[in-house]
Design a protein around this motif. Structure first.
Motif, PDB file in Angstrom:
ATOM      1  N   THR A 407       0.847  -1.198   0.000  1.00  0.00           N
ATOM      2  CA  THR A 407       0.000   0.000   0.000  1.00  0.00           C
ATOM      3  C   THR A 407       0.877   1.240   0.000  1.00  0.00           C
ATOM      4  N   ILE A 408       1.982   1.204   0.778  1.00  0.00           N
ATOM      5  CA  ILE A 408       2.889   2.375   0.838  1.00  0.00           C
ATOM      6  C   ILE A 408       3.511   2.627  -0.544  1.00  0.00           C
ATOM      7  N   GLU A 409       3.900   1.566  -1.258  1.00  0.00           N
ATOM      8  CA  GLU A 409       4.473   1.731  -2.607  1.00  0.00           C
ATOM      9  C   GLU A 409       3.463   2.352  -3.545  1.00  0.00           C
ATOM     10  N   ASP A 410       2.198   1.894  -3.435  1.00  0.00           N
ATOM     11  CA  ASP A 410       1.151   2.472  -4.293  1.00  0.00           C
ATOM     12  C   ASP A 410       0.972   3.931  -3.986  1.00  0.00           C
ATOM     13  N   ILE A 411       0.993   4.269  -2.669  1.00  0.00           N
ATOM     14  CA  ILE A 411       0.825   5.681  -2.301  1.00  0.00           C
ATOM     15  C   ILE A 411       2.005   6.499  -2.837  1.00  0.00           C
ATOM     16  N   SER A 412       3.229   5.944  -2.747  1.00  0.00           N
ATOM     17  CA  SER A 412       4.426   6.663  -3.243  1.00  0.00           C
ATOM     18  C   SER A 412       4.335   6.878  -4.738  1.00  0.00           C
ATOM     19  N   PHE A 413       3.848   5.824  -5.459  1.00  0.00           N
ATOM     20  CA  PHE A 413       3.706   5.941  -6.917  1.00  0.00           C
ATOM     21  C   PHE A 413       2.678   6.998  -7.281  1.00  0.00           C
ATOM     22  N   GLN A 414       1.569   6.990  -6.594  1.00  0.00           N
ATOM     23  CA  GLN A 414       0.527   7.969  -6.886  1.00  0.00           C
ATOM     24  C   GLN A 414       0.994   9.370  -6.528  1.00  0.00           C
ATOM     25  N   THR A 415       1.734   9.466  -5.412  1.00  0.00           N
ATOM     26  CA  THR A 415       2.243  10.784  -5.000  1.00  0.00           C
ATOM     27  C   THR A 415       3.235  11.316  -6.049  1.00  0.00           C
ATOM     28  N   ASN A 416       4.055  10.432  -6.575  1.00  0.00           N
ATOM     29  CA  ASN A 416       5.029  10.843  -7.600  1.00  0.00           C
ATOM     30  C   ASN A 416       4.301  11.337  -8.827  1.00  0.00           C
ATOM     31  N   ILE A 417       3.245  10.600  -9.243  1.00  0.00           N
ATOM     32  CA  ILE A 417       2.457  11.026 -10.417  1.00  0.00           C
ATOM     33  C   ILE A 417       1.814  12.366 -10.137  1.00  0.00           C
ATOM     34  N   LEU A 418       1.302  12.499  -8.894  1.00  0.00           N
ATOM     35  CA  LEU A 418       0.651  13.750  -8.536  1.00  0.00           C
ATOM     36  C   LEU A 418       1.659  14.901  -8.565  1.00  0.00           C
ATOM     37  N   ALA A 419       2.911  14.624  -8.101  1.00  0.00           N
ATOM     38  CA  ALA A 419       3.942  15.656  -8.097  1.00  0.00           C
ATOM     39  C   ALA A 419       4.303  16.074  -9.528  1.00  0.00           C
ATOM     40  N   ILE A 420       4.384  15.076 -10.452  1.00  0.00           N
ATOM     41  CA  ILE A 420       4.680  15.386 -11.857  1.00  0.00           C
ATOM     42  C   ILE A 420       3.580  16.246 -12.448  1.00  0.00           C
ATOM     43  N   ASN A 421       2.353  15.876 -12.208  1.00  0.00           N
ATOM     44  CA  ASN A 421       1.210  16.646 -12.716  1.00  0.00           C
ATOM     45  C   ASN A 421       1.234  18.053 -12.140  1.00  0.00           C
ATOM     46  N   ALA A 422       1.622  18.149 -10.842  1.00  0.00           N
ATOM     47  CA  ALA A 422       1.685  19.486 -10.217  1.00  0.00           C
ATOM     48  C   ALA A 422       2.768  20.325 -10.851  1.00  0.00           C
ATOM     49  N   SER A 423       3.906  19.703 -11.210  1.00  0.00           N
ATOM     50  CA  SER A 423       5.006  20.452 -11.864  1.00  0.00           C
ATOM     51  C   SER A 423       4.562  20.964 -13.226  1.00  0.00           C
ATOM     52  N   VAL A 424       3.829  20.075 -13.948  1.00  0.00           N
ATOM     53  CA  VAL A 424       3.322  20.481 -15.273  1.00  0.00           C
ATOM     54  C   VAL A 424       2.390  21.643 -15.130  1.00  0.00           C
ATOM     55  N   GLU A 425       1.498  21.594 -14.179  1.00  0.00           N
ATOM     56  CA  GLU A 425       0.522  22.664 -13.999  1.00  0.00           C
ATOM     57  C   GLU A 425       1.211  23.930 -13.535  1.00  0.00           C
ATOM     58  N   ALA A 426       2.271  23.799 -12.721  1.00  0.00           N
ATOM     59  CA  ALA A 426       3.008  24.968 -12.247  1.00  0.00           C
ATOM     60  C   ALA A 426       3.752  25.631 -13.402  1.00  0.00           C
ATOM     61  N   ALA A 427       4.312  24.804 -14.353  1.00  0.00           N
ATOM     62  CA  ALA A 427       4.998  25.360 -15.517  1.00  0.00           C
ATOM     63  C   ALA A 427       4.020  26.116 -16.376  1.00  0.00           C
ATOM     64  N   ARG A 428       2.822  25.582 -16.499  1.00  0.00           N
ATOM     65  CA  ARG A 428       1.789  26.280 -17.277  1.00  0.00           C
ATOM     66  C   ARG A 428       1.412  27.599 -16.625  1.00  0.00           C
ATOM     67  N   ALA A 429       1.429  27.631 -15.309  1.00  0.00           N
ATOM     68  CA  ALA A 429       0.996  28.833 -14.593  1.00  0.00           C
ATOM     69  C   ALA A 429       2.040  29.933 -14.671  1.00  0.00           C
ATOM     70  N   GLY A 430       3.255  29.571 -14.995  1.00  0.00           N
ATOM     71  CA  GLY A 430       4.277  30.584 -15.135  1.00  0.00           C
ATOM     72  C   GLY A 430       4.723  31.102 -13.795  1.00  0.00           C
ATOM     73  N   THR A 431       4.694  32.445 -13.714  1.00  0.00           N
ATOM     74  CA  THR A 431       5.195  33.102 -12.513  1.00  0.00           C
ATOM     75  C   THR A 431       4.356  32.726 -11.329  1.00  0.00           C
ATOM     76  N   TYR A 432       3.015  32.617 -11.537  1.00  0.00           N
ATOM     77  CA  TYR A 432       2.115  32.357 -10.408  1.00  0.00           C
ATOM     78  C   TYR A 432       2.269  30.925  -9.884  1.00  0.00           C
ATOM     79  N   GLY A 433       2.869  30.064 -10.658  1.00  0.00           N
ATOM     80  CA  GLY A 433       2.979  28.678 -10.230  1.00  0.00           C
ATOM     81  C   GLY A 433       4.333  28.302  -9.709  1.00  0.00           C
ATOM     82  N   ARG A 434       5.208  29.234  -9.486  1.00  0.00           N
ATOM     83  CA  ARG A 434       6.527  28.898  -8.993  1.00  0.00           C
ATOM     84  C   ARG A 434       6.479  28.290  -7.604  1.00  0.00           C
ATOM     85  N   GLY A 435       5.723  28.942  -6.766  1.00  0.00           N
ATOM     86  CA  GLY A 435       5.649  28.404  -5.382  1.00  0.00           C
ATOM     87  C   GLY A 435       5.051  27.009  -5.368  1.00  0.00           C
TER      88      GLY A 435
END
Length: 558
Positions: A407-435
């Protein structure tokens, strides 16, 4: 026995006289009530006869007075009163009818008829007088009602009235006097009967007290003396032919017979006490005392038979007791030798019993030690079973931890995917998404670390599972080995138990044998003492038998 009237007959005669007097008094009371009723009726009839006679006479006088008043005054009222009396009131006729209904004598009836005839002779004169009054001839009317013929008839009627009343009063008064005399005589007879009943009752009481109560009291006292065994008490009553006299005779006869019986029994028993057993019962007993006579005969027969048998037996006892003394002496010697042999045997058996008891004690100690070892092995086996169960629980828990790591591995995998998606969305946001991009990088870094840690934990758990499985196998082998040891220990304990039981049984048997030998020894000792006492007793018995023969020979038997 002098003759006397029976008390029952005397009481019956006196009671008969009393009952006769009571019946006579009852009849006199009934007769008195009847005469008193007649007297009341005669008084009532006398009053009614007098009343109706006066009614008859007053009716006649009333007609005369009304005629004369009408002739003198000419008043129509007197005329109407006259005819009202004749036609409506009719006091004369009703008075005569009432007297006839009550009852009058023929002489009285003839006087009434004579007065009626005289009255009827006056009717024409009265009618002529009233007719003259209506014609206004008052003087002529007065001549009719006050004339010599009318006055003579009135005088004759009044004379007859007086005779009638006198005769009626005399007759009724005589009847009442006769009834009163009867009542007086009946009262005297009633009082006489009452006095007679009282006198008879006094006589009955006196006779009952003198002829019955006093003798019964004397009989009661005498029977009380007899019941207490005093047959010599004074009894002054004499017997006669009456019931109580016959009872007195029976008491005298009873006392006489009882004295004879007691004297005879006392004499026989005194002779028996002196040793005279060759007596004969020749007095004839009667009634319920016959069994006493039979009992005395049976006692004498039994005593003669018993004393004869005692004499014969005493001879035999004397002879046998002498032989018994000799035999008892021999028995005493043999018993002493048996006692010595038994004491030696008892000592040997006690020694053997002591050795077996020691062996039994050692076997019992070994049994206890074996049982303690078996108990300890059993406890170890139970502990190993508990350890095996614990290892199984640890293995099961490790399997559950594998699931948690997954279960912990699944959570880590999902968290990693979520982090990648968050990075993509932050890049799209530009300046407002840096934080937000920084946060996503940190989350991705945390997910990578979690994945690495989960892999490390998985390796550690896999190593632990291998160790647990190895421990479980070792504990199972150990448990099987302990089970075999427990089984062997239990078998050893059972064998030792059987040995201990056998040793105890042998010790118990030897103890019983020892007790039996001791009992035999006691019995032998007792037999020895008894044999000695028997020898002494046999000698004493021989002496007593000789004395018994001499004592029995003192009795005079048949």
């Amino acid at each position: 026995m002098k003759k006397a009237m029976k008390q029952s007959k005397l009481i019956a005669v006196l009671n008969g006289i009393s009952i006769f007097a009571l019946i006579l008094m009852a009849l006199l009371l009934l007769f008195y009530a009847n005469v008193d009723k007649k007297l009341s009726q005669n008084n009532e009839d006398r009053f009614n006869l007098t009343y109706n006679a006066n009614r008859f006479m007053n009716g006649s006088a009333y007609l005369t007075n009304e005629v004369r008043a009408y002739a003198a005054t000419g008043d129509q009222v007197h005329y109407d009163n006259y005819w009202n009396e004749i036609n409506n009131l009719k006091n004369r006729d009703q008075g005569v009818a009432a007297m006839q209904e009550i009852g009058i004598t023929s002489g009285e009836q003839s006087m009434i008829d004579e007065m009626s005839a005289l009255s009827n002779k006056l009717v024409p004169l009265e009618e002529d007088a009233m007719n003259n009054v209506q014609e206004k001839k008052l003087q002529k009317a007065l001549d009719y009602v006050y004339g010599e013929e009318y006055s003579t008839s009135i005088a004759q009627i009044n004379s007859l009235k007086e005779q009638f009343l006198s005769a009626l009063d005399t007759r009724t008064a005589e009847e009442i006097r006769t009834l009163n005399l009867r009542l007086t005589i009946i009262r005297i007879l009633i009082y006489t009967a009452l006095v007679l009943v009282g006198v008879i009752q006094l006589v009955v009481m006196s006779v009952t007290r003198r002829k019955i109560l006093h003798p019964i009291i004397a009989v009661r006292d005498q029977m009380g003396e007899i019941s207490m065994g005093n047959l010599s008490a004074e009894f002054p009553l004499e017997s006669d032919t009456s019931e109580i006299g016959m009872l007195v005779a029976s008491i005298h006869e009873t006392k006489k017979e009882l004295k004879n019986y007691i004297h005879d029994i006392d004499s026989k028993l005194a002779q028996m006490a002196q040793g005279k057993m060759n007596l004969s019962i020749d007095t004839d007993y009667r009634g319920e005392f016959l069994p006493i006579q039979n009992a005395l005969r049976q006692i004498l027969d039994s005593l003669n038979l018993a004393l004869s048998q005692i004499n014969h037996t005493a001879r035999q006892v004397s002879d046998e007791s002498e032989q018994m003394a000799s035999d008892a002496q021999v028995l005493s010697s043999g018993a002493a030798e048996q006692a010595s042999a038994i004491q030696e045997l008892s000592a040997n058996i006690q020694s053997l019993s002591s050795q077996v008891s020691s062996t039994s004690q050692d076997a019992d100690n070994a049994r206890k030690t074996s049982m303690d070892s078996a108990a300890q092995l059993t406890a170890c086996s139970k502990k190993m079973e508990e350890l095996t169960s614990a290892m199984a629980d640890i293995s099961e828990s490790s399997q559950k931890i594998n699931g948690i790591i997954k279960t912990i591995e699944d959570i880590s995998f999902q968290t990693n995917i979520l982090a990648i998606n968050a990075s993509v969305e932050a890049a799209r946001a530009g300046t407002y998404g840096r934080g937000f991009a920084v946060v996503a990088d940190e989350v991705q870094s945390l997910a990578n670390k979690s994945s690495i840690a989960a892999k490390d934990i998985t390796k550690l758990i896999e190593n632990s599972l291998e160790l647990v499985q190895h421990g479980t196998a070792l504990s199972g082998d150990t448990t099987e080995a302990l089970a075999v040891g427990v089984s062997g220990s239990q078998s050893t304990a059972d064998l030792i138990q059987k040995i201990a039981d056998s040793a105890q049984q042998q010790a118990l048997s030897l103890q019983q044998l020892t007790d039996g030998v001791e009992q035999i020894s006691d019995v032998v000792q007792t037999n020895t003492a008894t044999a000695e006492k028997s020898a002494a007793s046999a000698s004493e018995l021989h002496k007593q038998a000789e004395e018994l023969k001499q004592s029995v020979q003192k009795f005079q038997l048949r």
